[in-house]
Scaffold this motif. Structure first.
Motif, PDB file in Angstrom:
ATOM      1  N   THR A 251       0.852  -1.188   0.000  1.00 47.61           N
ATOM      2  CA  THR A 251       0.000   0.000   0.000  1.00 47.61           C
ATOM      3  C   THR A 251       0.888   1.237   0.000  1.00 47.61           C
ATOM      4  O   THR A 251       1.690   1.430   0.916  1.00 47.61           O
ATOM      5  CB  THR A 251      -0.922   0.030   1.229  1.00 47.61           C
ATOM      6  N   ILE A 252       0.760   2.062  -1.037  1.00 46.84           N
ATOM      7  CA  ILE A 252       1.570   3.271  -1.170  1.00 46.84           C
ATOM      8  C   ILE A 252       0.665   4.490  -1.053  1.00 46.84           C
ATOM      9  O   ILE A 252      -0.222   4.698  -1.895  1.00 46.84           O
ATOM     10  CB  ILE A 252       2.311   3.297  -2.524  1.00 46.84           C
ATOM     11  N   PRO A 253       0.815   5.326  -0.020  1.00 45.19           N
ATOM     12  CA  PRO A 253       0.021   6.555   0.073  1.00 45.19           C
ATOM     13  C   PRO A 253       0.332   7.488  -1.097  1.00 45.19           C
ATOM     14  O   PRO A 253       1.471   7.544  -1.574  1.00 45.19           O
ATOM     15  CB  PRO A 253       0.470   7.178   1.391  1.00 45.19           C
ATOM     16  N   VAL A 254      -0.672   8.224  -1.555  1.00 45.52           N
ATOM     17  CA  VAL A 254      -0.468   9.219  -2.606  1.00 45.52           C
ATOM     18  C   VAL A 254      -1.116  10.534  -2.161  1.00 45.52           C
ATOM     19  O   VAL A 254      -2.157  10.539  -1.503  1.00 45.52           O
ATOM     20  CB  VAL A 254      -1.041   8.766  -3.959  1.00 45.52           C
ATOM     21  N   ALA A 255      -0.485  11.633  -2.536  1.00 49.04           N
ATOM     22  CA  ALA A 255      -0.948  12.943  -2.067  1.00 49.04           C
ATOM     23  C   ALA A 255      -1.757  13.693  -3.105  1.00 49.04           C
ATOM     24  O   ALA A 255      -2.492  14.631  -2.765  1.00 49.04           O
ATOM     25  CB  ALA A 255       0.254  13.789  -1.645  1.00 49.04           C
ATOM     26  N   ARG A 256      -1.633  13.286  -4.378  1.00 46.96           N
ATOM     27  CA  ARG A 256      -2.318  14.064  -5.419  1.00 46.96           C
ATOM     28  C   ARG A 256      -2.580  13.162  -6.632  1.00 46.96           C
ATOM     29  O   ARG A 256      -1.893  12.159  -6.833  1.00 46.96           O
ATOM     30  CB  ARG A 256      -1.467  15.268  -5.827  1.00 46.96           C
ATOM     31  N   PRO A 257      -3.567  13.532  -7.441  1.00 49.92           N
ATOM     32  CA  PRO A 257      -3.821  12.779  -8.669  1.00 49.92           C
ATOM     33  C   PRO A 257      -2.823  13.165  -9.760  1.00 49.92           C
ATOM     34  O   PRO A 257      -2.113  14.158  -9.649  1.00 49.92           O
ATOM     35  CB  PRO A 257      -5.243  13.202  -9.042  1.00 49.92           C
ATOM     36  N   GLY A 258      -2.782  12.333 -10.800  1.00 54.91           N
ATOM     37  CA  GLY A 258      -1.949  12.655 -11.948  1.00 54.91           C
ATOM     38  C   GLY A 258      -0.842  11.645 -12.177  1.00 54.91           C
ATOM     39  O   GLY A 258      -0.794  10.587 -11.536  1.00 54.91           O
ATOM     40  N   PRO A 259       0.074  11.950 -13.106  1.00 53.99           N
ATOM     41  CA  PRO A 259       1.134  11.005 -13.454  1.00 53.99           C
ATOM     42  C   PRO A 259       2.033  10.683 -12.260  1.00 53.99           C
ATOM     43  O   PRO A 259       2.331  11.537 -11.428  1.00 53.99           O
ATOM     44  CB  PRO A 259       1.914  11.746 -14.546  1.00 53.99           C
TER      45      PRO A 259
END
Length: 655
Positions: free
Chosen positions: A76-84
């Motif tokens: 599980t990798i947290p992500v802070a924003r959408p996009g590439p």
């Protein structure tokens, strides 16, 4: 059928695939128009920044499928924003010194966010990078994949057997590009087979049955902290009451393999003591030897800052007298905690595991460790002083006849892990292969004895080791160094033109270039040859199933009388022999090593040739070797009237 992933990523790809039925001219025109495999250029891969990655990556490994050798991974990798976004599979592996991440063993990669499939596309120029687009509103990526341990040696190094396993984290994860490894935090969890025990430099946090959760660490520490686990397990305290724990975590094919004697345990404890007396500082808060006594798990000797991975013969303890090949492995790998992991060549101090390494200082990183690995093996009792000298004789003879220096300097062999990726060589004595290890050992013997000579025995390379590696006690952060830092530290021990001294040995090539054997002579010994091997050589080569005629006929055989090496321009080479051929007969009789040795002895009479029948594939041929100087096996001989510095180098330190 076009895979769903490509159909989604490249809806126009079908037209490009249809051109294969067109006429050649039309095909060429279409190819120039539709050459890209993807519909649009991929976004650039972000450069690594020294900033924290937000959140903690959760990495869960299920290591219970022993029958099929499959590690099942969820991440599980947290992500802070959408996009590439770009995810990396580790490519440049520390200790391997090259781009050898086993990406073919990764399979079944599926990525989702909030239950929705996220498509990935591999970068066409950097195939260890995976491009994705994070959906709007997503806060984490969920990944599933498998690491497929080889099931037979031909597929690669086996990392799982019914009795034991080796978790190397870099083979079981993807990580976000654009960040230094030390700024990415990961919390690993492993489900082990029921009843198994494990060893690792990671610190346990919680345990629920066979599910072990470890404390969060940064990605660099994680990849530097592998795991050995097994059904037959023993832990031995190697520094009772010491300043920080040092442990041997041993797994074995059979429970009886774990039966170390008190004397053997004391030798391993001596190893820790002698390391402390050499360096005087520790750059670890605990150290864990991971030792596999096995002929089933793939062989390994790999350094880490707080641990090391070591495969030894199953009879390492129980057949002590007859097994010498692994004796200096533990001392070599532990030495790397100081040399290579804490003091690290500046061109190997890179942001992450997909940034290219440079190997220009491997003659220090590995060469000096090869030197001290053998020295500490002798000082601790892993080898006797005589065994260490006999081993040194084999090394000296190897490089005294390493004719490849006529065209290739030793310094250039530091590129071998990258340019050849540690593939076997057909003509080793001519091609050369990672000679920075053992020729590096000879160079550092040269340095050590010169320091002793210049200071009348008051100082030695040990003083350099303490000044260069034995400072900043308790500091764990890597301390990069350059060639000029090495030179400056040597000058701090005794003044000399060390830059010229080192470069003249590292860069020498051409017909007049010679092996760096001055250290032997300055140490009071010289390389010579006898018609019988030393006891060390007899035991070692019996263990390795080798028969060595390198310094007489110019070849070495292995099992089945097959030729495993041929000395370039030696008698066998001139007679047309090559690696892989089989010696079927000697003088009209079925070939055996003893008959071959007897034939070489008989050929001391110039009228008696050495006549062989050789099988090359499905062809047979008779070969006559024009050699009449008898059997020759290397050993060291004292030079009368000179200081015996070599014996002092191998003597245990008392303080």
């Amino acid at each position: 059928m076009i895979p769903t992933r490509l159909r989604t990523a490249a809806p126009g790809l079908g037209l490009a695939l249809l051109v294969v039925s067109a006429a050649p001219a039309a095909l060429a025109q279409q190819a120039s128009t539709y050459a890209p495999a993807l519909p649009a250029p991929l976004p650039p891969i972000p450069d690594a920044q020294d900033v924290a990655y937000p959140g903690v990556i959760r990495l869960n490994v299920d290591a219970t499928n022993l029958a099929q050798r499959i590690f099942a991974v969820t991440e599980t990798i947290p992500v802070a924003r959408p996009g590439p976004m770009v995810l990396y599979f580790p490519e440049w592996l520390p200790g391997n010194h090259g781009p050898v991440g086993p990406i073919p063993q990764l399979a079944g990669l599926e990525i989702t966010a909030d239950g929705q499939r996220v498509e990935w596309v591999r970068d066409t120029l950097r195939p260890f990078a995976y491009h994705i687009v994070v959906p709007a509103g997503a806060t984490a990526l969920e990944m599933k994949l498998q690491h497929l341990s080889p099931t037979v040696g031909a597929q690669g190094r086996i990392t799982m057997t019914p009795e034991m396993l080796n978790i190397q984290w870099e083979k079981m994860l993807l990580y976000p590009a654009g960040h230094w490894s030390r700024n990415i935090t990961v919390q690993p969890t492993v489900r082990f087979p029921s009843g198994w025990s494990f060893g690792t430099a990671l610190e346990p946090e919680t345990k629920d049955g066979d599910l072990q959760t470890f404390k969060p660490v940064d990605l660099e520490v994680l990849i530097d902290s592998p795991v050995f686990a097994g059904v037959h397990y023993r832990q031995i305290d190697l520094d009772p009451g010491g300043r920080s724990p040092v442990r041997a975590n041993i797994v074995a094919d059979e429970a009886d393999n774990l039966n170390a004697t008190d004397e053997q345990i004391q030798i391993l404890r001596n190893l820790v003591t002698q390391m402390d007396r050499l360096y005087g500082a520790r750059h670890f808060d605990h150290y864990d030897f991971l030792i596999a006594m096995t002929d089933k798990l793939g062989g390994i000797g790999l350094e880490h800052h707080r641990s090391s991975e070591n495969s030894v013969d199953p009879a390492f303890f129980t057949g002590w007298a007859m097994h010498l090949a692994d004796r200096d492995l533990l001392s070599h790998e532990m030495n790397h905690s100081w040399d290579g992991k804490w003091r690290r060549p500046a061109d190997q101090y890179v942001p992450n595991f997909n940034s290219p390494l440079q190997n220009s200082l491997l003659w220090v990183y590995e060469g000096q460790t090869q030197y001290y690995g053998q020295v500490i093996a002798a000082r601790s009792g892993l080898l006797t002083a005589q065994q260490a000298m006999d081993s040194l004789a084999l090394t000296a003879a190897t490089y005294d006849t390493r004719v490849g220096r006529e065209w290739r300097a030793m310094q250039d062999t530091t590129n071998d892990p990258i340019i050849s990726q540690r593939q076997a060589k057909g003509w080793l004595s001519w091609q050369r292969d990672e000679d920075y290890y053992s020729e590096g050992q000879l160079i550092w013997l040269d340095v050590d004895t010169l320091i002793r000579e210049k200071t009348n025995g008051r100082k030695s390379l040990d003083d350099f080791a303490r000044a260069f590696y034995g400072v900043q006690d308790g500091d764990y952060a890597p301390a990069p160094y350059t060639f000029y830092d090495v030179v400056a530290a040597l000058n701090g021990v005794v003044a000399n033109d060390w830059a010229t001294f080192l470069r003249s040995r590292l860069d020498a090539d051409g017909p007049d270039a010679r092996a760096p054997l001055d250290g032997l002579a300055r140490g009071g010994w010289r390389l010579t040859y006898a018609d019988t091997p030393t006891d060390y050589m007899k035991t070692l080569y019996s263990e390795l199933k080798r028969n060595d005629f390198t310094y007489s006929l110019g070849f070495q055989t292995g099992e089945g009388n097959k030729i495993r090496s041929v000395q370039w321009n030696g008698p066998a080479f001139k007679a047309g022999l090559a690696v892989g051929m089989e010696i079927v007969a000697v003088g009209g009789q079925a070939s055996t090593p003893d008959r071959l040795a007897a034939a070489v002895t008989a050929a001391k009479d110039p009228a008696v040739p050495v006549t062989l029948i050789v099988k090359d594939g499905d062809q047979f041929k008779t070969v006559v070797l024009d050699y009449h100087d008898g059997l020759r096996y290397p050993r060291l001989e004292r030079i009368p009237g000179t200081p015996d510095r070599l014996t002092d180098i191998l003597t245990p330190r008392r303080r």
